[in-house]
Design a protein around this motif. Structure first.
Motif, mmCIF file in Angstrom:
data_model
loop_
_atom_site.group_PDB
_atom_site.id
_atom_site.type_symbol
_atom_site.label_atom_id
_atom_site.label_comp_id
_atom_site.label_asym_id
_atom_site.label_seq_id
_atom_site.Cartn_x
_atom_site.Cartn_y
_atom_site.Cartn_z
ATOM 1 N N SER A 298 0.814 -1.222 0.000
ATOM 2 C CA SER A 298 0.000 0.000 0.000
ATOM 3 C C SER A 298 0.845 1.268 0.000
ATOM 4 C CB SER A 298 -0.931 0.006 1.209
ATOM 5 O OG SER A 298 -0.189 0.146 2.416
ATOM 6 N N ILE A 299 2.155 1.130 0.188
ATOM 7 C CA ILE A 299 3.035 2.303 0.193
ATOM 8 C C ILE A 299 3.119 2.891 -1.214
ATOM 9 C CG2 ILE A 299 5.406 3.085 0.570
ATOM 10 C CD1 ILE A 299 5.691 0.915 2.670
ATOM 11 N N LEU B 139 14.099 -0.259 3.798
ATOM 12 C CA LEU B 139 13.277 -1.080 4.681
ATOM 13 C C LEU B 139 13.178 -0.474 6.073
ATOM 14 C CD1 LEU B 139 11.727 -3.789 4.992
ATOM 15 C CD2 LEU B 139 13.876 -4.817 5.724
ATOM 16 N N VAL B 140 14.314 -0.042 6.628
ATOM 17 C CA VAL B 140 14.353 0.422 8.022
ATOM 18 C C VAL B 140 13.779 1.823 8.181
ATOM 19 C CG1 VAL B 140 15.886 1.003 9.934
ATOM 20 C CG2 VAL B 140 16.282 -1.076 8.603
ATOM 21 N N TYR B 141 14.094 2.719 7.260
ATOM 22 C CA TYR B 141 13.743 4.138 7.452
ATOM 23 C C TYR B 141 12.474 4.584 6.734
ATOM 24 C CZ TYR B 141 18.457 4.380 9.349
ATOM 25 O OH TYR B 141 19.597 4.174 10.100
ATOM 26 N N ILE C 250 9.220 0.210 6.816
ATOM 27 C CA ILE C 250 8.710 -0.217 8.118
ATOM 28 C C ILE C 250 7.952 0.888 8.842
ATOM 29 C CG2 ILE C 250 9.421 -0.934 10.442
ATOM 30 C CD1 ILE C 250 11.453 -2.778 9.183
ATOM 31 N N PRO C 251 8.487 2.134 8.918
ATOM 32 C CA PRO C 251 7.716 3.195 9.588
ATOM 33 C C PRO C 251 6.353 3.471 8.934
ATOM 34 C CG PRO C 251 9.999 3.860 9.377
ATOM 35 C CD PRO C 251 9.847 2.605 8.574
ATOM 36 N N LEU C 252 6.274 3.365 7.623
ATOM 37 C CA LEU C 252 5.010 3.617 6.934
ATOM 38 C C LEU C 252 4.044 2.437 7.037
ATOM 39 C CD1 LEU C 252 6.255 5.386 3.662
ATOM 40 C CD2 LEU C 252 5.116 6.438 5.626
#
Length: 217
Positions: A114-115, A134-136, A139-141
């Protein structure tokens, strides 16, 4: 009361370890399935889903073949630890992890997909590596989908029965989980213990589902 507390703590221990392992594997697979769509990832996504549709005893049988003392993994593990992997709590963790992995991956993959693709493309143009993406960013989104996957995976691991019984056995204090203890209590006609354990397990499941409902609401 000890007949209830011990398997409850064993279930929590196994479920926590299984969920952590599922999370590490599930994040990688979800990213791969969402952003690297090809024939291989489609095939692997089907393989990952198999534990949802085959009987738990069949899954347990495959795990015995995979982890048994005559298998490569079983012999390697025994050579490293001087003890078999089957009929231990570690085997129960593996069974719970594999059984819960599809439920953990599904909402995480959906959240990844969905991003907005432009956001990911822009970060790649700025020189971000896959790990940094992936990390920044990813994953946060996707934190809501990740939380849902963790809750569903943990709930599934808590309720695992068939595969765990096949590969880890029913050893009180060592591999006996709450689900197996319920079966034992009914077989021994200890219905009061069975009622209490069923209430505990059902209440935990309802609580986890309530968390998901409230979070997404």
């Amino acid at each position: 009361m000890e007949n209830i507390i011990t398997p409850l703590m064993m279930s929590l221990r196994i479920s926590i370890f299984a969920t952590l392992l599922s999370f590490v594997i599930g994040i990688f697979l979800s990213w791969w399935f969402a952003f690297k769509k090809n024939k291989l990832t489609k095939f692997l996504s089907i393989i990952v889903t198999i534990p949802l549709v085959i009987p738990p005893t069949v899954l347990g049988y495959y795990l015995i073949l995979l982890l048994g003392r005559n298998s490569f993994i079983g012999q390697w593990f025994e050579a490293m630890t001087r003890g078999p992997i089957i009929f231990t709590w570690k085997a129960a963790v593996i069974a719970a992890m594999i059984a819960s992995l599809p439920l953990l991956i599904s909402p995480i993959q959906a959240a990844f997909e969905s991003i907005n693709k432009d956001t990911v493309d822009a970060a790649e143009l700025d020189g971000s590596s896959h790990f940094q993406l992936l990390v920044y960013i990813i994953i946060p989104l996707s934190y809501k989908g990740i939380l849902a996957g963790l809750v569903l995976g943990f709930a599934r691991a808590m309720g695992e029965f068939g595969a765990t019984l096949m590969v880890a056995g029913n050893i009180p204090g060592k591999t006996q989980t709450l689900s197996i203890a319920i079966y034992d209590a009914v077989q021994a006609n200890r219905m009061a213990d069975a009622h209490l354990m069923v209430i505990i397990l059902t209440s935990a499941t309802i609580f986890f589902l309530y968390i998901i409902h409230r979070w997404f609401k």
